[in-house]
Design an enzyme around this catalytic site. Structure first.
Site, PDB file in Angstrom:
ATOM      1  N   ASN A  60      -7.815   1.819  -4.191  1.00  0.00           N
ATOM      2  CA  ASN A  60      -6.656   1.007  -3.822  1.00  0.00           C
ATOM      3  C   ASN A  60      -6.226   1.220  -2.372  1.00  0.00           C
ATOM      4  OD1 ASN A  60      -6.419  -0.267  -6.312  1.00  0.00           O
ATOM      5  ND2 ASN A  60      -5.131   1.358  -7.155  1.00  0.00           N
ATOM      6  N   HIS A  82      -5.316   3.842  -0.632  1.00  0.00           N
ATOM      7  CA  HIS A  82      -4.306   4.821  -0.255  1.00  0.00           C
ATOM      8  C   HIS A  82      -4.685   6.181  -0.831  1.00  0.00           C
ATOM      9  CE1 HIS A  82      -1.839   3.457  -4.030  1.00  0.00           C
ATOM     10  NE2 HIS A  82      -2.859   4.201  -4.356  1.00  0.00           N
ATOM     11  N   CYS A 102       0.888   7.058   1.064  1.00  0.00           N
ATOM     12  CA  CYS A 102       0.345   7.805   2.198  1.00  0.00           C
ATOM     13  C   CYS A 102      -0.988   7.190   2.583  1.00  0.00           C
ATOM     14  CB  CYS A 102       0.165   9.281   1.828  1.00  0.00           C
ATOM     15  SG  CYS A 102      -0.418  10.306   3.212  1.00  0.00           S
TER      16      CYS A 102
END
Length: 370
Positions: free
Chosen positions: A265, A267, A302
């Site tokens: 995804n 991240h 993040c």
């Protein structure tokens, strides 16, 4: 270690695999591969000849209409009511840590693996961690908003862990997924976990409410009445985590995501946050205690180019606070070790601007003498 009805040679043969078979005594041959199970289930539980789902939940890929080799060999299975999923895993040598037992990150990765395999078994996509057909059309993915894990006994290298998982709706906000972990050899519960998931648009990176179409697609695979891994009132999984303010007692600054920390995804995967939290735990605790509970609230994504600070402080219990771990000659350290259980609060932030990524709580029990 003796396994129920299993041949020791078979166990060694399967050690390189990610699973122990739990479906049938009849050999399953595919492209020259043959496996024999130690379960007593009937051969009819296998994939049907037309590739549709048998009672073990193996189903056609929703996108291609075909059954993959992994589906045939995984041998995790839906339970009899079809509303939860079980799979067995052998703990590998590289999944254990300094205590010669599986690390909490290993356990969290297994939870994620069995959850994804559950979703695949009912026909959801392998692209984007269990997305439904409507989610894929709308470019939506699931992201973790909260995770709570309790480990009562860590499995060692070569132990076999049985994990059961199921999910249920959480209104318009998202979904809840729970797990029960057992020692396959004894049947004893060695851990429990629960999590909350929300939907995010993969392009805009904004959260989105669960619409009726998505709910209808996954609710048919959920328990009809709520089933909770933590049914106790006021259990630890419900406890609110306060924000840890500076100055923190302990810190590890400038943590950088590795390329391997990024998931499909795009991240940093939620399990990586667990490792970052533990980086700022004082070594004295690591030496004398082991983690028994961890709760994480995920506040922000993040990315690969971010730098992260990990902050930790002992949590207040009434008016008592864990002594500072800076005593010498056994003074403060000795008093601290007299406590069998320690609790800490955690805060992960972006190094650049201090924005909150994650807040957490951990509870540690004193290691037993071996």
């Amino acid at each position: 270690m003796m396994l129920k009805g299993c041949n020791a040679d078979l166990l060694q043969t399967l050690t390189h695999c990610r699973f122990l078979p739990t479906t049938t005594k009849t050999p399953l041959t595919s492209r020259g591969l043959s496996l024999i199970s130690c379960s007593s289930r009937a051969p009819s539980d296998l994939v049907l000849s037309d590739g549709s789902a048998g009672s073990n939940g193996i189903s056609k890929n929703s996108d291609t209409g075909s059954v993959s080799l992994a589906d045939r060999l995984r041998f995790g299975s839906l339970t009899e009511d079809g509303l939860s999923y079980k799979e067995n895993f052998i703990v590998r040598c590289y999944e254990v840590g300094i205590n010669k037992t599986a690390t909490v990150e290993t356990m969290a990765n297994l939870l994620q693996e069995v959850a994804c395999n559950h979703a695949q078994s009912v026909g959801f996509s392998t692209d984007g961690f269990a997305t439904t057909p409507t989610m894929r059309k709308l470019n939506l993915i699931w992201v973790t908003s909260r995770m709570h894990i309790e480990i009562y006994k860590y499995p060692a290298w070569g132990d076999v862990v049985e994990i059961e998982t199921w999910c249920q709706g959480e209104g318009r906000i998202g979904t809840r997924r729970d797990w029960i972990l057992k020692d396959f050899a004894t049947g004893a519960v060695i851990g429990r976990a629960t999590s909350k998931w929300v939907m995010m648009n993969l392009q805009t990176r904004r959260l989105q409410k669960v619409n009726d179409d998505v709910r209808d697609e996954y609710l048919i695979f959920c328990p009809r009445t709520p089933r909770l891994a933590f049914p106790e009132e006021d259990n630890s999984s419900l406890k609110k985590i306060p924000k840890l303010e500076d100055p923190a007692q302990y810190s590890k600054l400038g943590l950088v995501p590795r390329r391997a920390d990024l998931d499909m995804n795009q991240h940093v995967n939620n399990v990586t946050y667990i490792g970052w939290v533990l980086e700022s735990i004082p070594q004295e605790i690591i030496d004398t205690h082991e983690l028994q509970k961890i709760t994480l609230d995920y506040r922000r994504e993040c990315q690969h180019d971010n730098t992260v600070d990990s902050l930790t402080s002992a949590e207040l219990e009434g008016v008592e606070k864990l002594p500072e771990l800076q005593g010498t000659n056994g003074s403060a350290t000795a008093r601290k070790h007299e406590r069998d259980c320690c609790q800490f609060l955690h805060f992960l932030r972006l190094s650049s601007d201090g924005l909150e990524l994650n807040r957490g709580r951990t509870e540690w029990r004193r290691k037993l003498a071996r």
